[in-house]
Design an enzyme around this catalytic site. Structure first.
Site, PDB file in Angstrom:
ATOM      1  CG  HIS A   1      11.868  -6.775  -0.008  1.00 16.29           C
ATOM      2  ND1 HIS A   1      10.555  -6.734  -0.427  1.00 16.29           N
ATOM      3  CD2 HIS A   1      11.929  -5.977   1.094  1.00 16.29           C
ATOM      4  CE1 HIS A   1       9.854  -5.962   0.388  1.00 16.29           C
ATOM      5  NE2 HIS A   1      10.658  -5.496   1.318  1.00 16.29           N
TER       6      HIS A   1
ATOM      7  CE  LYS B   1       3.036  -7.338   4.628  1.00 15.66           C
ATOM      8  NZ  LYS B   1       4.413  -7.277   5.153  1.00 15.66           N
TER       9      LYS B   1
ATOM     10  CE1 TYR C   1      14.194   0.712   3.364  1.00 15.55           C
ATOM     11  CE2 TYR C   1      12.025   1.537   3.951  1.00 15.55           C
ATOM     12  CZ  TYR C   1      12.825   0.545   3.429  1.00 15.55           C
ATOM     13  OH  TYR C   1      12.268  -0.622   2.977  1.00 15.55           O
TER      14      TYR C   1
ATOM     15  NE  ARG D   1       5.034  -5.066   0.460  1.00 17.70           N
ATOM     16  CZ  ARG D   1       4.240  -4.015   0.592  1.00 17.70           C
ATOM     17  NH1 ARG D   1       3.470  -3.645  -0.440  1.00 17.70           N
ATOM     18  NH2 ARG D   1       4.182  -3.342   1.724  1.00 17.70           N
TER      19      ARG D   1
ATOM     20  NE  ARG E   1       8.355  -2.551  -0.097  1.00 12.83           N
ATOM     21  CZ  ARG E   1       7.253  -1.832  -0.257  1.00 12.83           C
ATOM     22  NH1 ARG E   1       6.925  -1.386  -1.445  1.00 12.83           N
ATOM     23  NH2 ARG E   1       6.483  -1.553   0.785  1.00 12.83           N
TER      24      ARG E   1
ATOM     25  CG  HIS F   1       5.766   1.063   4.714  1.00 10.96           C
ATOM     26  ND1 HIS F   1       7.043   1.584   4.833  1.00 10.96           N
ATOM     27  CD2 HIS F   1       5.920  -0.165   4.143  1.00 10.96           C
ATOM     28  CE1 HIS F   1       7.914   0.708   4.361  1.00 10.96           C
ATOM     29  NE2 HIS F   1       7.261  -0.347   3.931  1.00 10.96           N
TER      30      HIS F   1
END
Length: 376
Positions: free
Chosen positions: A308, A231, A343, A206, A311, A334
């Site tokens: 972004h 995150k 994806y 990120r 990514r 994640h």
């Protein structure tokens, strides 16, 4: 209704209400107050002193006092319990800032102290966001989460607070092809800017993660990058492209040389950031985003992309190369594989291997035509 307003003319706060013996008695008991009676406009005024203002708010809170939150000095801490709760729960700065913004805007909308807010006020404000301001569903959902946290968990004001489930549209990201990604890198003559984007794509970072990388986070022997407090305040490791190692070593030499032009040797040694900004701070996030935007423009990228997108490209290209989805989830950091599964919907290789049923029917027709005619 009791109104409490600031007057810049004399730098005093004015408390107005319809005559009530109870209210008058409370107002009189607060120190440094002064009673005004001009043309049937009766009011009590108080100096712009946070301690006095806090006493007024506390005394009249049970009587549903109306305020303009932006006028109230920060020292009064009308949301002090919120900040205490976020510190105790170790919330990230971004989450704290987002939640605070939603709650403060609610108070501005209602002109109330938190204790006077009702569930109907929450509904009216959320409806205002959608109908009057046209905010996106994600922002409405974020506001809901902030209200549940503050009014249900922290203040326990609405212990059963819930909101109906929102139907949120699912948008797929526009993914850069390998050729488009390469053209963006080639559009950057500046070595630092190019390395910034290369590492982000190489490791699936990120923008906030890549600008906060420290030199000590790069493991050139193992071709790994340590992402500290990403995150969700989680540490993780991700990959570093082997083809980038030598170029990265050269960049580190250039980085040190450029810093020495404006800083002392000791200051350069004390600067930990891989991509330093002004002073001893990392590169600003807006600067990083502007670098990508300008590079995409120079590369004539017609798609709607942002920083972004690098990514997104990292994850999609890995999936197209056959990388296991769980491994991609780990690299991206994640919490749930469901987030990573998006994806699979944009990976070209997965779609290219699927044969349309129309093609099968068409192929079957061609086979029928090739069969010899039955003359009997």
């Amino acid at each position: 209704m009791i109104k409490f307003r600031y007057s810049p003319k004399d730098n005093r706060f004015y408390l107005r209400f319809h005559y009530s013996k109870t209210f008058f008695s409370i107002a009189k008991s607060i120190p440094k107050g002064f009673f005004h009676s001009v043309d049937n406009d009766n009011a009590w005024s108080y100096p712009n002193d946070p301690n006095i203002i806090k006493q007024v708010l506390n005394a009249f809170a049970v009587h549903d006092i109306r305020i303009l939150p932006r006028e109230i000095p920060k020292q009064c801490e009308i949301l002090g319990d919120f900040f205490k709760a976020t510190r105790e729960r170790n919330f990230s700065f971004r989450t704290t800032k987002t939640y605070y913004s939603h709650i403060f805007q609610l108070l501005v909308f209602t002109e109330k102290l938190p204790v006077n807010v009702k569930t109907s006020d929450l509904d009216k404000y959320l409806d205002h966001l959608v109908t009057d301001r046209g905010v996106k569903a994600a922002s409405v959902r974020s506001a809901r989460q902030a209200f549940i946290f503050y009014f249900r968990e922290v203040r326990q004001q609405f212990t059963q607070l819930k909101f109906p489930r929102m139907m949120v549209g699912s948008k797929l990201p526009e993914v850069l092809s390998a050729e488009e990604t390469k053209s963006i890198f080639n559009a950057l003559p500046n070595r630092k800017h190019k390395m910034l984007l290369l590492i982000s794509y190489s490791s699936g970072l990120r923008v906030s993660e890549v600008i906060h990388l420290k030199i000590t986070d790069i493991d050139l022997k193992r071709n790994m990058i340590r992402v500290g407090q990403g995150k969700g305040k989680k540490d993780r490791y991700t990959i570093l492209a082997t083809s980038l190692v030598e170029e990265l070593k050269e960049y580190l030499k250039v980085r040190e040389y450029n810093l020495l032009l404006r800083q002392s040797y000791n200051e350069v040694r004390a600067n930990p950031w891989l991509f330093p900004g002004s002073g001893n701070r990392p590169l600003h996030i807006r600067t990083a985003e502007a670098i990508f935007t300008n590079a995409a423009k120079k590369a004539n990228i017609g798609k709607k992309v942002s920083f972004h997108s690098l990514r997104h490209a990292f994850a999609t290209h890995l999936l197209e190369l056959g990388t296991d989805l769980r491994m991609i989830q780990t690299l991206l950091g994640h919490a749930s594989v469901r987030t990573t599964q998006i994806y699979t919907k944009v990976a070209r290789s997965r779609l290219e291997n699927i044969v349309s049923p129309l093609d099968r029917i068409s192929a079957a027709k061609e086979n029928i035509k090739l069969l010899p005619e039955n003359k009997n």
